[in-house]
Design a protein around this motif. Structure first.
Motif, PDB file in Angstrom:
ATOM      1  N   HIS A  74       0.961  -0.918   0.064  1.00 35.27           N
ATOM      2  CA  HIS A  74       0.161  -0.142  -0.161  1.00 35.27           C
ATOM      3  C   HIS A  74       0.893   1.232  -0.001  1.00 35.27           C
ATOM      4  O   HIS A  74       0.440   2.355  -0.575  1.00 35.27           O
TER       5      HIS A  74
ATOM      6  N   THR B 171       0.956   3.950  -2.893  1.00 38.90           N
ATOM      7  CA  THR B 171       0.746   5.580  -2.486  1.00 38.90           C
ATOM      8  C   THR B 171       1.786   6.333  -3.055  1.00 38.90           C
ATOM      9  O   THR B 171       1.464   7.404  -3.689  1.00 38.90           O
TER      10      THR B 171
ATOM     11  N   ASN C 275       5.932  -6.494  -2.677  1.00 37.56           N
ATOM     12  CA  ASN C 275       5.401  -5.343  -2.641  1.00 37.56           C
ATOM     13  C   ASN C 275       4.967  -4.938  -4.120  1.00 37.56           C
ATOM     14  O   ASN C 275       4.067  -3.896  -4.264  1.00 37.56           O
TER      15      ASN C 275
ATOM     16  N   LEU D 248      -2.689  -4.894  -5.305  1.00 39.87           N
ATOM     17  CA  LEU D 248      -2.914  -3.189  -5.433  1.00 39.87           C
ATOM     18  C   LEU D 248      -2.344  -2.410  -6.570  1.00 39.87           C
ATOM     19  O   LEU D 248      -2.723  -1.724  -7.008  1.00 39.87           O
TER      20      LEU D 248
END
Length: 250
Positions: free
Chosen positions: A4, A8, A31, A36
């Motif tokens: 996340h 972002t 990641n 996401l």
């Protein structure tokens, strides 16, 4: 760095400031491989490319810059190594203003904004607004210089790539692996408590079950028949000669 946070930062610091790129290249960190980040790229119609496992050369430009960036704080960090975050901004400024002499011939800052970065010594030389320079003329000159710079940079980049390719092709050989070949895999992982110097350089054998893009291969363990999750680059494998069965004669 969690998924996340990556999403972002990419959105706030890159997409909203410079626009969305056509292609995004990343390693295979969780990641970056998250749903996401994938959803964010799908939303902005961005093509995803991932490096093959343990082959950072796929993303060589980024890795080379990281290597340079590591050297700068090393020269200025304090004895406790606690002030390195405060050094990064100045280090990035130095990189952005430095011409890429081996490729484009221009600094990253100039390639993006069409002008060189203003430094303290330069600010005193900037023409005052009272001199009445026409804004439209200024922007026309700015756009013209940016267009010319991109054309020259593209030409310089092409020449640099051709030179690099020639140097590479002198020693490079195209892999000849085919489906069904038995191979050994270069060992990149070290178990805790085991010395890297005393480890076997290669593990296996595996056999090639499929071909991927850019000389990558799908491997299956010959003993367990369990396939490896990631595609493996040709630079990490070598051919394995099957041992001949031992024949006993009376």
């Amino acid at each position: 760095m969690e998924a996340h946070l990556v999403a972002t930062i990419v959105f706030k610091e890159v997409f909203t400031r410079y626009g969305a790129p056509r292609v995004l290249v990343s390693d295979r960190g969780r990641n970056f491989m998250s749903k996401l980040v994938s959803a964010l790229c799908e939303m902005f119609d961005i093509i995803r490319h991932h490096t093959s496992a343990y082959h950072p050369q796929t993303n060589a430009t980024c890795e080379r810059l990281n290597s340079t960036l590591e050297q700068i704080p090393r020269a200025y960090v304090n004895e406790h190594q606690q002030n390195w975050p405060s050094i990064l901004s100045a280090a990035m400024m130095a990189i952005r203003m430095s011409p890429a002499t081996q490729s484009t011939g221009f600094s990253p800052f100039f390639m993006l904004f069409g002008k060189e970065m203003n430094l303290p010594v330069d600010t005193s030389l900037i023409p005052k607004t009272s001199m009445g320079m026409d804004a439209q003329c200024f922007f026309e000159q700015l756009l013209q210089s940016l267009t010319v710079a991109k054309e020259i940079a593209g030409s310089n980049m092409k020449i640099a790539q051709e030179k690099s390719k020639k140097r590479h092709d002198i020693k490079a050989k195209e892999p000849t692996f085919i489906v069904g070949d038995w191979v050994l895999l270069k060992n990149m992982r070290t178990k805790k408590g085991i010395s890297l110097k005393l480890m076997h350089k290669h593990i296996g054998p595996y056999y090639i079950s499929g071909l991927g893009p850019n000389f990558t291969y799908r491997l299956i363990d010959c003993k367990t028949q369990i396939p490896l999750k990631d595609l493996i680059n040709a630079s990490r494998i070598k051919k394995y000669v099957k041992p001949e069965p031992v024949r006993l004669e009376n």
